[in-house]
Design an enzyme around this catalytic site. Structure first.
Site, PDB file in Angstrom:
ATOM      1  N   CYS A 127      -6.820   7.834  -6.570  1.00 11.93           N
ATOM      2  CA  CYS A 127      -6.591   7.840  -5.119  1.00 11.93           C
ATOM      3  C   CYS A 127      -7.122   9.086  -4.418  1.00 11.93           C
ATOM      4  O   CYS A 127      -7.302   9.079  -3.193  1.00 11.93           O
ATOM      5  CB  CYS A 127      -5.098   7.718  -4.816  1.00 11.93           C
ATOM      6  SG  CYS A 127      -4.363   6.218  -5.450  1.00 11.93           S
ATOM      7  N   HIS A 265      -2.266  11.014   2.096  1.00 11.80           N
ATOM      8  CA  HIS A 265      -2.450   9.770   1.341  1.00 11.80           C
ATOM      9  C   HIS A 265      -1.310   8.822   1.712  1.00 11.80           C
ATOM     10  O   HIS A 265      -0.168   9.232   1.847  1.00 11.80           O
ATOM     11  CB  HIS A 265      -2.428  10.071  -0.159  1.00 11.80           C
ATOM     12  CG  HIS A 265      -2.648   8.867  -1.007  1.00 11.80           C
ATOM     13  ND1 HIS A 265      -3.663   7.976  -0.775  1.00 11.80           N
ATOM     14  CD2 HIS A 265      -1.976   8.392  -2.084  1.00 11.80           C
ATOM     15  CE1 HIS A 265      -3.614   7.009  -1.676  1.00 11.80           C
ATOM     16  NE2 HIS A 265      -2.595   7.237  -2.480  1.00 11.80           N
ATOM     17  N   ASN A 295      -1.763   0.836   0.257  1.00 18.90           N
ATOM     18  CA  ASN A 295      -2.434   1.934  -0.429  1.00 18.90           C
ATOM     19  C   ASN A 295      -3.830   1.472  -0.865  1.00 18.90           C
ATOM     20  O   ASN A 295      -3.950   0.629  -1.747  1.00 18.90           O
ATOM     21  CB  ASN A 295      -1.576   2.338  -1.644  1.00 18.90           C
ATOM     22  CG  ASN A 295      -2.191   3.461  -2.449  1.00 18.90           C
ATOM     23  OD1 ASN A 295      -3.315   3.888  -2.194  1.00 18.90           O
ATOM     24  ND2 ASN A 295      -1.450   3.938  -3.437  1.00 18.90           N
TER      25      ASN A 295
HETATM   26  O1  UT7 Z   1      -1.323   6.134  -5.291  1.00 18.39           O
HETATM   27  C1  UT7 Z   1      -0.499   6.089  -6.433  1.00 18.39           C
HETATM   28  C2  UT7 Z   1       0.260   4.796  -6.431  1.00 18.39           C
HETATM   29  N1  UT7 Z   1       1.631   4.878  -6.797  1.00 18.39           N
HETATM   30  C3  UT7 Z   1       2.651   4.911  -5.910  1.00 18.39           C
HETATM   31  O2  UT7 Z   1       2.448   5.074  -4.776  1.00 18.39           O
HETATM   32  C4  UT7 Z   1       4.034   4.722  -6.437  1.00 18.39           C
HETATM   33  C5  UT7 Z   1       5.079   5.584  -5.832  1.00 18.39           C
HETATM   34  N2  UT7 Z   1       6.379   4.944  -5.959  1.00 18.39           N
HETATM   35  C6  UT7 Z   1       6.857   4.163  -4.980  1.00 18.39           C
HETATM   36  O3  UT7 Z   1       6.267   4.034  -3.939  1.00 18.39           O
HETATM   37  C7  UT7 Z   1       8.210   3.501  -5.188  1.00 18.39           C
HETATM   38  O4  UT7 Z   1       8.812   4.019  -6.371  1.00 18.39           O
HETATM   39  C8  UT7 Z   1       8.105   1.953  -5.276  1.00 18.39           C
HETATM   40  C9  UT7 Z   1       7.756   1.400  -3.914  1.00 18.39           C
HETATM   41  C10 UT7 Z   1       7.032   1.575  -6.293  1.00 18.39           C
HETATM   42  C11 UT7 Z   1       9.435   1.367  -5.700  1.00 18.39           C
HETATM   43  O5  UT7 Z   1      10.465   1.765  -4.809  1.00 18.39           O
HETATM   44  P1  UT7 Z   1      11.865   2.257  -5.377  1.00 18.39           P
HETATM   45  O6  UT7 Z   1      12.732   2.523  -4.239  1.00 18.39           O
HETATM   46  O7  UT7 Z   1      11.569   3.412  -6.318  1.00 18.39           O
HETATM   47  O8  UT7 Z   1      12.372   0.980  -6.139  1.00 18.39           O
HETATM   48  P2  UT7 Z   1      12.785   0.832  -7.664  1.00 18.39           P
HETATM   49  O9  UT7 Z   1      11.582   0.948  -8.534  1.00 18.39           O
HETATM   50  O10 UT7 Z   1      13.941   1.733  -7.944  1.00 18.39           O
HETATM   51  O11 UT7 Z   1      13.287  -0.666  -7.675  1.00 18.39           O
HETATM   52  C12 UT7 Z   1      14.480  -1.032  -7.030  1.00 18.39           C
HETATM   53  C13 UT7 Z   1      14.691  -2.531  -7.235  1.00 18.39           C
HETATM   54  C14 UT7 Z   1      14.531  -2.981  -8.684  1.00 18.39           C
HETATM   55  O12 UT7 Z   1      15.486  -3.983  -8.927  1.00 18.39           O
HETATM   56  P3  UT7 Z   1      16.829  -3.656  -9.756  1.00 18.39           P
HETATM   57  O13 UT7 Z   1      16.342  -3.182 -11.085  1.00 18.39           O
HETATM   58  O14 UT7 Z   1      17.534  -2.623  -8.965  1.00 18.39           O
HETATM   59  O15 UT7 Z   1      17.503  -4.992  -9.795  1.00 18.39           O
HETATM   60  C15 UT7 Z   1      13.162  -3.568  -8.729  1.00 18.39           C
HETATM   61  O16 UT7 Z   1      13.015  -4.524  -9.723  1.00 18.39           O
HETATM   62  O17 UT7 Z   1      13.718  -3.238  -6.501  1.00 18.39           O
HETATM   63  C16 UT7 Z   1      13.080  -4.193  -7.360  1.00 18.39           C
HETATM   64  N3  UT7 Z   1      11.713  -4.381  -6.911  1.00 18.39           N
HETATM   65  C17 UT7 Z   1      11.375  -5.275  -5.972  1.00 18.39           C
HETATM   66  N4  UT7 Z   1      12.113  -6.159  -5.264  1.00 18.39           N
HETATM   67  C18 UT7 Z   1      11.475  -6.934  -4.374  1.00 18.39           C
HETATM   68  C19 UT7 Z   1      10.584  -3.739  -7.306  1.00 18.39           C
HETATM   69  N5  UT7 Z   1       9.529  -4.206  -6.637  1.00 18.39           N
HETATM   70  C20 UT7 Z   1       9.994  -5.177  -5.808  1.00 18.39           C
HETATM   71  C21 UT7 Z   1       9.379  -6.020  -4.859  1.00 18.39           C
HETATM   72  N6  UT7 Z   1      10.150  -6.874  -4.180  1.00 18.39           N
HETATM   73  N7  UT7 Z   1       8.058  -5.991  -4.622  1.00 18.39           N
END
Ligand code: UT7
Length: 381
Positions: A127, A265, A295
């Protein structure tokens, strides 16, 4: 040429000081937009989750190659600078989704442009590739190796997306933008940057199936499997971007109050907010377009910079801070001093070929061409 006293050899020898002014800018976004509602037709997700956790509302899906997007962006940047292809001495293509590795993508852009005088190189730091490319090209201008350059940030991620994985499929989009650099005696363009990488956690963002490591492993290109530790990436991204921003400002004896605009970013609105808060930057100084494009990896900061100029957020002489992170886990912050001109000199009439499919139709085709995910996991190395 402005003559400055040489500080490095202590002999009182005078050297010319050259800067790399940014005099042209242009973007190229593929027209097909994939909404959160579109994603919810094939993934267990919904608009509310995506909006509140990421700030994203839609992202673009490309019907053409990454070199095509980069080429149109480059033509637009050239027109904005009032230059022709014969003026270009260097093309730097920042991307982690090259349509070919050998020959590189920059040479394809050179061919499309007919910019036969230009040296051509690709830069891949995921990125942050546009920004590392900006450092590369600006450094080459400042040493006198070349007098002009086009730097492109472009990505077509959709063909390698793990479309069955909601953790990643909702986050990314395709796009491109470019800037034109020319040698200048005025103190402007890229003034400084802090570059870094947390190599010890490079595995937290890995696209399995994308690279020579997977050759002869019965894993066809495009059948990728994403290893993605969202929360760990989030934490590292914030720490890296804040530390890089503080370093580059301190080194240039500037405080966050001296920064006129921040173009970060755009991986997640919550990451942007956390960086602004910890770096003590007023929210109104931060440019955000993550809701429109998600992104776009290397294209993200490039497109955001172009749009901040188009939307009147850049003024002559502004100090602009560009913090970013990406796979690797690479991180950086760049400090730009804008020049006098904020209007393009000309406009290019170049357009992409028409797209006769919706974004969802394009994604459905990509999904249909992939092997089942369970088969891919077995091939992970
Ligand atoms: O340029 C480099 C690219 N990388 C990034 O930008 C990643 C940076 N990280 C993030 O932006 C965030 O960590 C995410 C957006 C990827 C995830 O957000 P979060 O608040 O950290 O969510 P989480 O991973 O803690 O997930 C919370 C819940 C989970 O369910 P459970 O285990 O609590 O039941 C996930 O399975 O949300 C669930 N989940 C979703 N639900 C609906 C994960 N993705 C989704 C989705 N839709 N797309």
């Amino acid at each position: 040429m402005m003559l400055l006293q040489c500080q490095s050899n202590g002999l009182g020898v005078q050297h010319n000081m050259t800067y790399a002014a940014i005099t042209g800018w242009g973007k190229c976004l593929p027209p097909a937009a994939l909404t959160n509602a579109d994603l919810a037709t094939f993934l267990d997700t919904d608009d509310e989750w995506i909006k509140t956790r990421t700030g994203m509302q839609e992202r673009r899906i490309s019907h053409v190659s990454v070199s095509d997007l980069g080429y149109i962006a480059a033509l637009r940047a050239l027109a904005a600078a009032g230059k022709t292809v014969d003026d270009v001495e260097l093309i730097v293509f920042g991307s982690c989704t090259p349509d070919q590795i050998c020959p590189n993508v920059a040479s394809r852009v050179q061919e499309l442009l007919g910019a036969g005088r230009a040296a051509c190189m690709d830069v891949n730091t995921a990125c942050t590739s546009f920004l590392y490319g900006l450092t590369t090209a600006s450094s080459m201008l400042r040493t006198g190796a070349v007098k002009s350059a086009i730097v492109i940030g472009a990505e077509v991620i959709s063909p390698i997306m793990d479309w069955d994985n909601r953790n990643v499929a909702v986050l990314f989009g395709d796009g491109a933008a470019a800037v034109y650099l020319e040698a200048s005696d005025h103190k402007e363009g890229l003034l400084d940057q802090q570059l870094g990488c947390y190599g010890e956690v490079r595995d937290i963002l890995t696209v399995h199936g994308w690279g020579m490591k997977y050759a002869n492993q019965e894993m066809q290109m495009g059948n990728s499997y994403w290893q993605f530790e969202g929360q760990e990436i989030f934490k590292r991204a914030v720490v890296g971007m804040v530390s890089a921003s503080n370093s580059v400002l301190e080194r240039n004896q500037l405080s966050s109050r001296d920064v006129d605009l921040v173009v970060p970013h755009q991986a997640n609105l919550r990451i942007i907010d956390a960086v602004a808060k910890r770096a003590d930057i007023e929210p109104e100084k931060v440019f955000v377009n993550v809701h429109r494009y998600g992104n776009m990896s290397a294209a993200t900061v490039a497109v955001a910079l172009v749009e901040s100029i188009e939307e009147g957020r850049v003024n002559p002489g502004d100090h602009i801070l560009l913090p970013a992170f990406g796979g690797g886990l690479s991180w950086c912050a760049h400090l730009i001093k804008w020049g006098e001109r904020i209007q393009p000199i000309g406009q290019s009439g170049a357009e992409l070929p028409a797209c006769n499919k919706t974004a969802l139709e394009l994604v459905d085709e990509l999904r249909a061409s992939k092997a089942p995910r369970t088969a891919l996991q077995g091939l992970m190395i």
